[in-house]
Design a protein around this motif. Structure first.
Motif, PDB file in Angstrom:
ATOM      1  N   GLN A  12       0.831  -1.212   0.000  1.00  0.00           N
ATOM      2  CA  GLN A  12       0.000   0.000   0.000  1.00  0.00           C
ATOM      3  C   GLN A  12       0.862   1.258   0.000  1.00  0.00           C
ATOM      4  OE1 GLN A  12      -2.327  -0.754   3.507  1.00  0.00           O
ATOM      5  NE2 GLN A  12      -3.968  -1.823   2.402  1.00  0.00           N
ATOM      6  N   LEU A  13       1.931   1.249   0.793  1.00  0.00           N
ATOM      7  CA  LEU A  13       2.821   2.411   0.848  1.00  0.00           C
ATOM      8  C   LEU A  13       3.535   2.624  -0.484  1.00  0.00           C
ATOM      9  CD1 LEU A  13       4.398   1.852   4.393  1.00  0.00           C
ATOM     10  CD2 LEU A  13       2.727   3.597   3.755  1.00  0.00           C
ATOM     11  N   VAL A  14       4.020   1.514  -1.070  1.00  0.00           N
ATOM     12  CA  VAL A  14       4.710   1.609  -2.370  1.00  0.00           C
ATOM     13  C   VAL A  14       3.769   2.169  -3.432  1.00  0.00           C
ATOM     14  CG1 VAL A  14       5.719   0.243  -4.239  1.00  0.00           C
ATOM     15  CG2 VAL A  14       6.387  -0.208  -1.865  1.00  0.00           C
ATOM     16  N   ASP A  15       2.550   1.659  -3.477  1.00  0.00           N
ATOM     17  CA  ASP A  15       1.595   2.117  -4.482  1.00  0.00           C
ATOM     18  C   ASP A  15       1.155   3.563  -4.221  1.00  0.00           C
ATOM     19  OD1 ASP A  15       1.879  -0.323  -5.589  1.00  0.00           O
ATOM     20  OD2 ASP A  15      -0.155  -1.040  -5.205  1.00  0.00           O
ATOM     21  N   TYR A  16       1.096   3.962  -2.942  1.00  0.00           N
ATOM     22  CA  TYR A  16       0.781   5.360  -2.632  1.00  0.00           C
ATOM     23  C   TYR A  16       1.876   6.281  -3.182  1.00  0.00           C
ATOM     24  CZ  TYR A  16       0.044   9.649  -0.003  1.00  0.00           C
ATOM     25  OH  TYR A  16      -0.142  10.967   0.335  1.00  0.00           O
ATOM     26  N   ILE A  17       3.139   5.878  -3.008  1.00  0.00           N
ATOM     27  CA  ILE A  17       4.249   6.681  -3.550  1.00  0.00           C
ATOM     28  C   ILE A  17       4.144   6.753  -5.067  1.00  0.00           C
ATOM     29  CG2 ILE A  17       6.762   6.824  -3.769  1.00  0.00           C
ATOM     30  CD1 ILE A  17       6.961   5.376  -1.062  1.00  0.00           C
ATOM     31  N   LEU A  18       3.796   5.623  -5.696  1.00  0.00           N
ATOM     32  CA  LEU A  18       3.643   5.611  -7.158  1.00  0.00           C
ATOM     33  C   LEU A  18       2.581   6.615  -7.603  1.00  0.00           C
ATOM     34  CD1 LEU A  18       3.789   1.800  -8.087  1.00  0.00           C
ATOM     35  CD2 LEU A  18       5.279   3.602  -8.969  1.00  0.00           C
ATOM     36  N   LEU A  19       1.438   6.622  -6.934  1.00  0.00           N
ATOM     37  CA  LEU A  19       0.365   7.549  -7.313  1.00  0.00           C
ATOM     38  C   LEU A  19       0.801   8.998  -7.138  1.00  0.00           C
ATOM     39  CD1 LEU A  19      -2.958   5.977  -5.959  1.00  0.00           C
ATOM     40  CD2 LEU A  19      -1.978   5.837  -8.237  1.00  0.00           C
ATOM     41  N   GLU A  20       1.426   9.310  -6.009  1.00  0.00           N
ATOM     42  CA  GLU A  20       1.870  10.681  -5.757  1.00  0.00           C
ATOM     43  C   GLU A  20       2.902  11.120  -6.791  1.00  0.00           C
ATOM     44  OE1 GLU A  20       0.836  12.944  -3.829  1.00  0.00           O
ATOM     45  OE2 GLU A  20       0.027  12.155  -1.962  1.00  0.00           O
ATOM     46  N   ALA A  21       3.853  10.219  -7.109  1.00  0.00           N
ATOM     47  CA  ALA A  21       4.901  10.569  -8.065  1.00  0.00           C
ATOM     48  C   ALA A  21       4.337  10.726  -9.480  1.00  0.00           C
ATOM     49  CB  ALA A  21       5.994   9.503  -8.050  1.00  0.00           C
ATOM     50  N   CYS A  22       3.354   9.894  -9.825  1.00  0.00           N
ATOM     51  CA  CYS A  22       2.777   9.962 -11.176  1.00  0.00           C
ATOM     52  C   CYS A  22       1.887  11.198 -11.361  1.00  0.00           C
ATOM     53  CB  CYS A  22       1.965   8.701 -11.462  1.00  0.00           C
ATOM     54  SG  CYS A  22       2.967   7.221 -11.706  1.00  0.00           S
ATOM     55  N   THR A  23       1.113  11.526 -10.342  1.00  0.00           N
ATOM     56  CA  THR A  23       0.170  12.642 -10.488  1.00  0.00           C
ATOM     57  C   THR A  23       0.807  13.998 -10.171  1.00  0.00           C
ATOM     58  OG1 THR A  23      -0.601  12.296  -8.216  1.00  0.00           O
ATOM     59  CG2 THR A  23      -1.830  11.216  -9.973  1.00  0.00           C
ATOM     60  N   GLY A  24       1.828  14.022  -9.325  1.00  0.00           N
ATOM     61  CA  GLY A  24       2.440  15.286  -8.931  1.00  0.00           C
ATOM     62  C   GLY A  24       3.762  15.563  -9.601  1.00  0.00           C
ATOM     63  N   GLY A  25       4.384  14.522 -10.154  1.00  0.00           N
ATOM     64  CA  GLY A  25       5.700  14.698 -10.763  1.00  0.00           C
ATOM     65  C   GLY A  25       5.629  14.874 -12.269  1.00  0.00           C
ATOM     66  N   ALA A  26       6.772  14.654 -12.908  1.00  0.00           N
ATOM     67  CA  ALA A  26       6.858  14.813 -14.365  1.00  0.00           C
ATOM     68  C   ALA A  26       6.033  13.744 -15.070  1.00  0.00           C
ATOM     69  CB  ALA A  26       8.318  14.735 -14.793  1.00  0.00           C
ATOM     70  N   ALA A  27       5.588  14.068 -16.289  1.00  0.00           N
ATOM     71  CA  ALA A  27       4.772  13.122 -17.061  1.00  0.00           C
ATOM     72  C   ALA A  27       5.550  11.856 -17.392  1.00  0.00           C
ATOM     73  CB  ALA A  27       4.282  13.800 -18.344  1.00  0.00           C
ATOM     74  N   SER A  28       6.882  11.966 -17.460  1.00  0.00           N
ATOM     75  CA  SER A  28       7.707  10.803 -17.803  1.00  0.00           C
ATOM     76  C   SER A  28       7.637   9.715 -16.735  1.00  0.00           C
ATOM     77  CB  SER A  28       9.163  11.243 -17.997  1.00  0.00           C
ATOM     78  OG  SER A  28       9.645  11.905 -16.830  1.00  0.00           O
ATOM     79  N   VAL A  29       7.297  10.102 -15.503  1.00  0.00           N
ATOM     80  CA  VAL A  29       7.186   9.110 -14.430  1.00  0.00           C
ATOM     81  C   VAL A  29       6.042   8.154 -14.726  1.00  0.00           C
ATOM     82  CG1 VAL A  29       6.732   8.780 -11.978  1.00  0.00           C
ATOM     83  CG2 VAL A  29       8.194  10.668 -12.712  1.00  0.00           C
ATOM     84  N   LYS A  30       4.870   8.718 -15.092  1.00  0.00           N
ATOM     85  CA  LYS A  30       3.706   7.888 -15.423  1.00  0.00           C
ATOM     86  C   LYS A  30       3.996   7.017 -16.648  1.00  0.00           C
ATOM     87  CE  LYS A  30      -0.758   6.714 -15.575  1.00  0.00           C
ATOM     88  NZ  LYS A  30      -1.792   7.681 -15.895  1.00  0.00           N
ATOM     89  N   GLN A  31       4.698   7.578 -17.613  1.00  0.00           N
ATOM     90  CA  GLN A  31       5.036   6.809 -18.811  1.00  0.00           C
ATOM     91  C   GLN A  31       5.928   5.614 -18.453  1.00  0.00           C
ATOM     92  OE1 GLN A  31       6.871   9.698 -21.357  1.00  0.00           O
ATOM     93  NE2 GLN A  31       4.974  10.861 -21.693  1.00  0.00           N
ATOM     94  N   ARG A  32       6.883   5.848 -17.526  1.00  0.00           N
ATOM     95  CA  ARG A  32       7.790   4.762 -17.146  1.00  0.00           C
ATOM     96  C   ARG A  32       7.022   3.651 -16.412  1.00  0.00           C
ATOM     97  NH1 ARG A  32      13.232   5.079 -17.738  1.00  0.00           N
ATOM     98  NH2 ARG A  32      14.299   3.247 -16.911  1.00  0.00           N
ATOM     99  N   VAL A  33       6.096   4.036 -15.541  1.00  0.00           N
ATOM    100  CA  VAL A  33       5.288   3.053 -14.810  1.00  0.00           C
ATOM    101  C   VAL A  33       4.467   2.212 -15.773  1.00  0.00           C
ATOM    102  CG1 VAL A  33       3.378   2.767 -13.187  1.00  0.00           C
ATOM    103  CG2 VAL A  33       5.199   4.404 -12.678  1.00  0.00           C
ATOM    104  N   THR A  34       3.794   2.883 -16.729  1.00  0.00           N
ATOM    105  CA  THR A  34       2.963   2.187 -17.713  1.00  0.00           C
ATOM    106  C   THR A  34       3.803   1.238 -18.559  1.00  0.00           C
ATOM    107  OG1 THR A  34       1.536   4.141 -17.798  1.00  0.00           O
ATOM    108  CG2 THR A  34       1.274   2.512 -19.553  1.00  0.00           C
ATOM    109  N   GLN A  35       4.989   1.707 -18.939  1.00  0.00           N
ATOM    110  CA  GLN A  35       5.890   0.888 -19.757  1.00  0.00           C
ATOM    111  C   GLN A  35       6.275  -0.400 -19.022  1.00  0.00           C
ATOM    112  OE1 GLN A  35       9.586   2.851 -20.586  1.00  0.00           O
ATOM    113  NE2 GLN A  35      10.398   1.188 -21.831  1.00  0.00           N
ATOM    114  N   ILE A  36       6.624  -0.293 -17.747  1.00  0.00           N
ATOM    115  CA  ILE A  36       7.045  -1.471 -16.975  1.00  0.00           C
ATOM    116  C   ILE A  36       5.864  -2.417 -16.760  1.00  0.00           C
ATOM    117  CG2 ILE A  36       7.922  -2.222 -14.732  1.00  0.00           C
ATOM    118  CD1 ILE A  36       9.517   0.407 -14.607  1.00  0.00           C
TER     119      ILE A  36
END
Length: 583
Positions: free
Chosen positions: A514-538
């Motif tokens: 839950q903590l890991v996925d919470y960090i993922l959501l915060e980083a994807c929605t608040g950070g650079a667009a490339s973060v979300k792209q990298r998550v989707t790619q993996i």
């Protein structure tokens, strides 16, 4: 031949001995002399050889005698030891045969009362003449020693209480002679031993009720104040006193607030603050303090009010650059870390921790890579979690804590024999700290945190996804285990069982997921667009979907627990669901 010829005849002269003949005689004499010397040498060597043989025989004889003497001494010592053991066994058997009935107990307690009264009278009558009351003191001490036999029959404790033995014993805690007080403490420690009391619930209840009602705790603290740790007998008395407190708190945990109020907390803090070499009493003091703080909010508030946070930080500061020198000292260090974690659960103590530069100390401990690193991780997790950790989270970013925590996030330290935290515990604390910062940091601190996820070609995003898959697999295994158990039982799931299963899943890895996925959501929605792209790619490479992350986070939003007040929980739940919708 005629007469004339005879007269004229001269015999041929005898030839003279030549020089060579002289040399032969000399050589013969030398040879004779050499043989004579050889005979003398042979004779002397024969004599010395015989002497050596005699000496060697004598030496062997002496060694034989010494071995026989040692064997005889060892045999004698063994026989003496056997006799001592037999005497002890006989004594125990005799004592047990005496105390196994009520009449024997009554006689023992009556005898004790008489000796105590006699000693009191003699002290009053001859206050300035120790020689007059010393004999009665010896008799009283021996009588107290005999009362140890009572610990063998916890079933008869109610009778002991009925005979008013407890008030008489506790009265002696303030005896002028500390030896008597120490002897009573030793007796109380054995009487209240948890293993003994578990043999008789009735006896345990009677003893605990009598001790607490007769104010044992303030009396023990008062006695502690006058005991000298540098005197071995009194040091043992301190140790036994702390053992009595431990026994009481284990059987009556509800008395922990009263213990702290009655002076024990102040004494423990003074004992920890003493600048003296480490000893077992300091270890025991840290253990009792940890017990008092563990589940008692009142005591957490008290330790903050008496500046106990600073005291604990000062004690831990030594381990910033030094490892404990023994396993006992290491245990004390861990106890102090646990005390700090418990104290930080009281919100105002987090501000005291911040003012006392606790964050800086924990950050340095993480950098020094000593054994204190494990404890400092736990403390940071407690100091920065929840809505009360906001100030600590922002300050941690200001003191360059990101440079310390992210290397630990990227690579869990290798396991070694001295490490206390498991890999899973270490990863849980690290991701919890990062999640708390993402939850609490605002402004430039938050931006600095989000920028970390794009550094070095999104290596931290890769690490997040690695942890996501690791703990997702663990949770799936637990889910399968729960499903198998339910199928075997063939029963439906009620609310209690559902809660138990959820706790089992949290322990099995769901909390970290839950903590890991919470960090993922915060980083994807608040950070650079490339973060979300990298998550989707993996996710695509692994044949997985974002639906799994969304499901985990929705379940998390519905089970936020008791952290913070209701208003904060509602806001946090709404925030998580918004992150899920944006993801």
């Amino acid at each position: 031949m005629d007469i004339g010829e005879l007269l004229s005849y001269k015999p041929a002269p005898t030839p003279k001995r030549t020089d060579g003949g002289d040399r032969d005689d000399d050589e013969e004499e030398v040879e004779i002399e050499r043989h004579r010397k050889q005979r003398r040498t042979h004779s002397s060597s024969s004599v010395s050889s015989r002497d050596r043989e005699r000496e060697q025989k004598a030496k062997l004889e002496r060694m034989k005698q010494e071995i026989e003497q040692m064997a005889a001494a060892a045999k004698k010592a063994e026989e003496e030891e056997r006799e001592k053991v037999q005497q002890i066994v006989d004594s125990v058997e005799n004592t047990e045969s005496e105390v196994l009935d009520e009449a024997a107990m009554k006689r023992m307690i009556l005898n004790f009362e008489k000796k105590a009264l006699k000693n009191q009278e003699m002290r009053i009558k001859f206050p300035e003449m120790p020689e007059k009351f010393m004999e009665s003191e010896f008799e009283l001490n021996d009588c107290i020693a005999e009362l140890h036999a009572l610990a063998t029959v916890p079933d008869l404790y109610p009778l002991m209480v009925e005979l008013n033995a407890i008030p008489s014993l506790l009265e002696l805690l303030s005896h002028e002679n500390t030896d008597i007080a120490v002897a009573v403490v030793d007796l109380l420690q054995e009487l209240s031993d948890v293993d003994i009391l578990h043999e008789s619930k009735e006896g345990a209840d009677a003893l605990m009720e009598a001790l607490i009602s007769q104010q044992i705790c303030p009396l023990l603290v008062q006695n502690l104040e006058r005991l000298d740790d540098s005197v071995k007998e009194e040091s043992d008395g301190i140790h036994n006193t702390l053992a009595v407190f431990e026994n009481i708190t284990e059987l009556r945990p509800e008395v922990c607030p009263d213990l702290a109020k009655q002076g024990l907390m102040q004494w423990l803090m003074r004992r920890l603050r003493v600048k003296a070499p480490f000893d077992n009493n300091k270890l025991y003091a840290s253990e009792i303090l940890s017990i008092l703080l563990q589940n008692t909010p009142e005591n957490r508030q008290m330790i903050g009010d008496m500046d106990g946070i600073d005291v604990i930080l000062q004690q831990l500061a030594f381990y910033k650059r030094h490892d404990p020198s023994s396993s006992e000292e290491h245990e004390m260090m861990e106890n102090l870390f646990n005390c700090l974690c418990s104290a930080l659960m009281y919100a105002p103590n987090r501000e005291r921790f911040l003012r006392g530069e606790g964050l800086q100390l924990m950050n340095l401990m993480l950098r020094e890579k000593k054994l204190s690193r494990n404890g400092s991780l736990k403390v940071l997790d407690h100091a920065m979690s929840g809505p009360d950790g906001k100030e600590n989270c922002n300050k941690f970013v200001d003191i360059l804590g990101l440079r310390t925590i992210f290397p630990l996030f990227m690579k869990t330290p290798k396991k070694n024999r001295k490490r206390i935290l498991t890999t899973e515990e270490h990863e849980e604390h690290v991701v919890s700290i990062i999640a708390s910062m993402l939850r609490n940091c605002r402004g430039p601190q938050r931006q600095r945190l989000l920028n970390k996820f794009t550094e070095n070609d999104h290596e931290k995003v890769d690490r997040l996804m690695e942890l996501h898959f690791k703990y997702l697999e663990k949770v799936e295994q637990v889910d399968q285990q729960i499903e198998d158990e339910r199928r075997d039982l063939g029963e439906g799931e009620d609310s209690d069982e559902e809660d138990a299963n959820y706790l089992q899943r949290l322990d099995g890895g769901l909390f970290t997921l839950q903590l890991v996925d919470y960090i993922l959501l915060e980083a994807c929605t608040g950070g650079a667009a490339s973060v979300k792209q990298r998550v989707t790619q993996i996710l695509n490479l692994r044949g997985k979907s974002v639906k799994t992350i969304r499901h985990v986070m929705r379940e998390y939003a519905g089970n936020l627990g008791d952290a913070g007040d209701k208003e904060w929980r509602d806001m946090e739940q709404q925030h998580i669901l918004q992150l899920v919708d944006k993801f």
